[in-house]
Design an enzyme around this catalytic site. Structure first.
Site, mmCIF file in Angstrom:
data_model
loop_
_atom_site.group_PDB
_atom_site.id
_atom_site.type_symbol
_atom_site.label_atom_id
_atom_site.label_comp_id
_atom_site.label_asym_id
_atom_site.label_seq_id
_atom_site.Cartn_x
_atom_site.Cartn_y
_atom_site.Cartn_z
ATOM 1 N N ARG A 86 0.919 -1.109 -0.110
ATOM 2 C CA ARG A 86 -0.031 -0.036 0.054
ATOM 3 C C ARG A 86 0.767 1.286 0.062
ATOM 4 N NH1 ARG A 86 -5.051 2.277 1.944
ATOM 5 N NH2 ARG A 86 -4.921 4.262 1.510
ATOM 6 N N ARG A 95 -5.349 1.422 -5.013
ATOM 7 C CA ARG A 95 -4.642 0.847 -3.821
ATOM 8 C C ARG A 95 -4.554 -0.852 -4.061
ATOM 9 N NH1 ARG A 95 -8.312 3.797 0.207
ATOM 10 N NH2 ARG A 95 -8.089 5.343 -1.613
ATOM 11 N N ASP A 98 -6.696 -1.904 0.929
ATOM 12 C CA ASP A 98 -7.247 -0.791 2.068
ATOM 13 C C ASP A 98 -8.059 -1.570 3.117
ATOM 14 O OD1 ASP A 98 -7.977 1.781 3.015
ATOM 15 O OD2 ASP A 98 -9.828 1.748 1.870
ATOM 16 N N ASP A 100 -10.187 -0.592 6.525
ATOM 17 C CA ASP A 100 -10.515 0.356 7.375
ATOM 18 C C ASP A 100 -11.279 -0.325 8.661
ATOM 19 O OD1 ASP A 100 -10.128 2.488 5.918
ATOM 20 O OD2 ASP A 100 -11.578 2.273 4.550
#
Length: 167
Positions: A86, A95, A98, A100
């Protein structure tokens, strides 16, 4: 005293072999001694948000963390992202991976580097569709609405579930 907290994590990728990267990221998370993954969604092909770029593959996992602060969990997620190449060049850019942190129990956290619940999750079908698949009755602490109810408030265009034949 041990503290176990339910967490939800979103995963996405649109560079490289996204499905392989996402599967390996889940494997890495599951091998961490303080993280016990409990469910994972199907993968979904979704239209990107932001600058022109390839479609994403998105999904979610839920689990419990044991004696792990939100900040420590975020640090683990950032390290896994780096492990898979990343690079943070532009906001909402393409990307390889990712990760989150969407929910950390019912905590509401406002720090410069971490906001939980994720500040835009209730606007994003690419997050709510897979999360509702595995945690429909979980409650988003700011709105006090279930994940399923939040999902039902959004248009669900541009999201295609990938089945085993398409992956």
């Amino acid at each position: 005293m041990e503290r176990a907290v339910d967490v939800a994590i979103a995963l996405g990728s649109n560079l490289g072999n996204s499905l392989e990267i996402l599967e390996n990221a889940i494997q890495h998370l599951s091998e961490h001694p303080a993280i016990a993954l409990t469910a994972r969604s199907a993968w979904y092909r979704t239209a990107p948000v932001g600058p022109p770029q390839p479609d994403y593959i998105n999904g979610c996992v839920t689990g419990q963390v044991h004696n792990l602060s939100p900040e420590a969990l975020l640090e683990i997620l950032l390290k896994v992202e780096q492990l898979f190449g990343r690079e943070r060049r532009e906001r909402w850019g393409a990307r390889t991976l990712d990760l989150d942190l969407l929910l950390y129990g019912q905590d509401i956290i406002y720090l410069p580097h971490l906001q939980v619940p994720h500040p835009r999750m209730q606007e994003r079908a690419f997050v709510l569709v897979p999360l509702a698949e595995i945690a429909p009755h979980w409650c988003e602490p700011r709105t006090q609405q279930t994940i399923q109810a939040l999902k039902e408030q959004l248009p669900l265009t541009g999201i295609q579930r990938l089945d085993s034949e398409t992956t």
